[in-house]
Design a protein around this motif. Structure first.
Motif, PDB file in Angstrom:
ATOM      1  N   GLU A 206       0.856  -1.185   0.000  1.00 51.41           N
ATOM      2  CA  GLU A 206       0.000   0.000   0.000  1.00 51.41           C
ATOM      3  C   GLU A 206       0.894   1.237   0.000  1.00 51.41           C
ATOM      4  O   GLU A 206       1.984   1.225   0.583  1.00 51.41           O
ATOM      5  CB  GLU A 206      -0.886   0.032   1.249  1.00 51.41           C
ATOM      6  CG  GLU A 206      -2.002  -1.009   1.240  1.00 51.41           C
ATOM      7  CD  GLU A 206      -3.055  -0.724   0.185  1.00 51.41           C
ATOM      8  OE1 GLU A 206      -3.265   0.461  -0.142  1.00 51.41           O
ATOM      9  OE2 GLU A 206      -3.655  -1.696  -0.321  1.00 51.41           O
ATOM     10  N   PRO A 207       0.448   2.315  -0.628  1.00 51.93           N
ATOM     11  CA  PRO A 207       1.249   3.558  -0.620  1.00 51.93           C
ATOM     12  C   PRO A 207       1.427   4.097   0.791  1.00 51.93           C
ATOM     13  O   PRO A 207       0.626   3.803   1.696  1.00 51.93           O
ATOM     14  CB  PRO A 207       0.402   4.524  -1.459  1.00 51.93           C
ATOM     15  CG  PRO A 207      -0.544   3.665  -2.231  1.00 51.93           C
ATOM     16  CD  PRO A 207      -0.797   2.464  -1.391  1.00 51.93           C
ATOM     17  N   TYR A 208       2.451   4.901   0.960  1.00 49.26           N
ATOM     18  CA  TYR A 208       2.742   5.532   2.244  1.00 49.26           C
ATOM     19  C   TYR A 208       2.065   6.899   2.259  1.00 49.26           C
ATOM     20  O   TYR A 208       2.615   7.887   1.809  1.00 49.26           O
ATOM     21  CB  TYR A 208       4.253   5.663   2.411  1.00 49.26           C
ATOM     22  CG  TYR A 208       4.698   6.302   3.707  1.00 49.26           C
ATOM     23  CD1 TYR A 208       4.107   5.977   4.925  1.00 49.26           C
ATOM     24  CD2 TYR A 208       5.733   7.235   3.717  1.00 49.26           C
ATOM     25  CE1 TYR A 208       4.520   6.550   6.103  1.00 49.26           C
ATOM     26  CE2 TYR A 208       6.162   7.825   4.894  1.00 49.26           C
ATOM     27  CZ  TYR A 208       5.553   7.472   6.080  1.00 49.26           C
ATOM     28  OH  TYR A 208       5.970   8.053   7.244  1.00 49.26           O
ATOM     29  N   TYR A 209       0.845   6.934   2.790  1.00 53.33           N
ATOM     30  CA  TYR A 209       0.069   8.171   2.771  1.00 53.33           C
ATOM     31  C   TYR A 209       0.534   9.157   3.836  1.00 53.33           C
ATOM     32  O   TYR A 209       0.340  10.355   3.703  1.00 53.33           O
ATOM     33  CB  TYR A 209      -1.414   7.873   2.989  1.00 53.33           C
ATOM     34  CG  TYR A 209      -2.021   7.011   1.916  1.00 53.33           C
ATOM     35  CD1 TYR A 209      -2.049   7.429   0.591  1.00 53.33           C
ATOM     36  CD2 TYR A 209      -2.577   5.774   2.227  1.00 53.33           C
ATOM     37  CE1 TYR A 209      -2.613   6.641  -0.395  1.00 53.33           C
ATOM     38  CE2 TYR A 209      -3.141   4.974   1.244  1.00 53.33           C
ATOM     39  CZ  TYR A 209      -3.156   5.410  -0.062  1.00 53.33           C
ATOM     40  OH  TYR A 209      -3.707   4.624  -1.030  1.00 53.33           O
ATOM     41  N   LEU A 210       1.100   8.668   4.918  1.00 57.36           N
ATOM     42  CA  LEU A 210       1.559   9.438   6.064  1.00 57.36           C
ATOM     43  C   LEU A 210       0.411   9.940   6.929  1.00 57.36           C
ATOM     44  O   LEU A 210       0.437   9.872   8.132  1.00 57.36           O
ATOM     45  CB  LEU A 210       2.451  10.627   5.632  1.00 57.36           C
ATOM     46  CG  LEU A 210       3.244  11.308   6.743  1.00 57.36           C
ATOM     47  CD1 LEU A 210       4.142  10.307   7.449  1.00 57.36           C
ATOM     48  CD2 LEU A 210       4.104  12.437   6.189  1.00 57.36           C
TER      49      LEU A 210
END
Length: 222
Positions: free
Chosen positions: A208-212
């Motif tokens: 999954e992307p690193y949305y922060l």
């Protein structure tokens, strides 16, 4: 020699690059206010593969910018990368968006701070040395006149936050390289190849992307 496809969609820049042996041989990108990633990304991929005279089956891996950045942009890029990797049965490589942005700076000393615009005076940022070694982890932070005051070295700021941040970051060691605005797939080529050589990949199914920050959906009040 391995062909790697690099995809960068974490900001307004929709960028695709084809690399061979860690060197970019073709790149297509466009930065638009309206975030045209959904319309442009697959077209860019098809055009680059055709212009290179290869097929998708010639790819050894796909690298994608993992964030932080735009929620929608990251979802589009990661979804495309996952689809290609799954269909072609090739590995997926995740690249730190801020490291790719920092890699556009060539200095022999000091620190590099890439920043991606969040909202108001908030940015996503990290601190790197000239060798692209991370000296401080990624943060979502509010920029004030006291930000980075503990850093005495020359600080090179890059990213799409210069216009607002240079109004408060005014110390003598604060240097804004305003021509370096967005991360690009071109700068991912060397980074992704280094990871490819040591099989530093991620799970296609679960990555999954690193949305922060959490993505918030708001509804209008009636």
């Amino acid at each position: 020699m391995s062909y790697l496809l690099n995809i960068e969609t974490a900001t307004k820049n929709c960028s695709v690059a084809l690399a061979k042996g860690g060197k970019t041989i073709l790149c297509k990108e466009i930065a638009e206010e309206g975030y045209s990633h959904a319309e442009r990304l697959h077209v860019f991929i098809e055009e680059i593969i055709k212009e290179a005279g290869i097929t998708l089956q010639d790819l050894s891996a796909v690298a994608v910018s993992q964030g932080p950045g735009s929620y929608t942009g990251l979802r589009i890029g990661v979804s495309a990368a996952k689809g290609l990797c799954y269909a072609l049965n090739i590995p997926l490589i995740a690249i730190d968006t801020l490291q790719a942005l920092a890699s556009q700076v060539t200095v022999s000393s000091g620190l590099i701070i890439p920043m991606i615009d969040a909202r108001r005076m908030e940015v996503y940022s990290a601190v790197f040395n000239p060798n692209l070694e991370k000296k401080r982890e990624v943060l979502a932070e509010i920029i004030t006149e006291n930000s980075f005051e503990d850093l005495q070295e020359s600080i090179y700021f890059v990213g799409d936050c210069a216009e607002k941040c240079k109004l408060v970051l005014t110390k003598k060691n604060h240097i804004f390289l305003e021509e370096i605005k967005y991360p690009s797939a071109k700068e991912m080529s060397a980074l992704s190849y280094e990871k490819f050589k040591v099989s530093d990949t991620v799970d296609v199914a679960y990555f999954e992307p690193y949305y922060l920050k959490d993505f918030l959906i708001t509804t209008s009040k009636k």
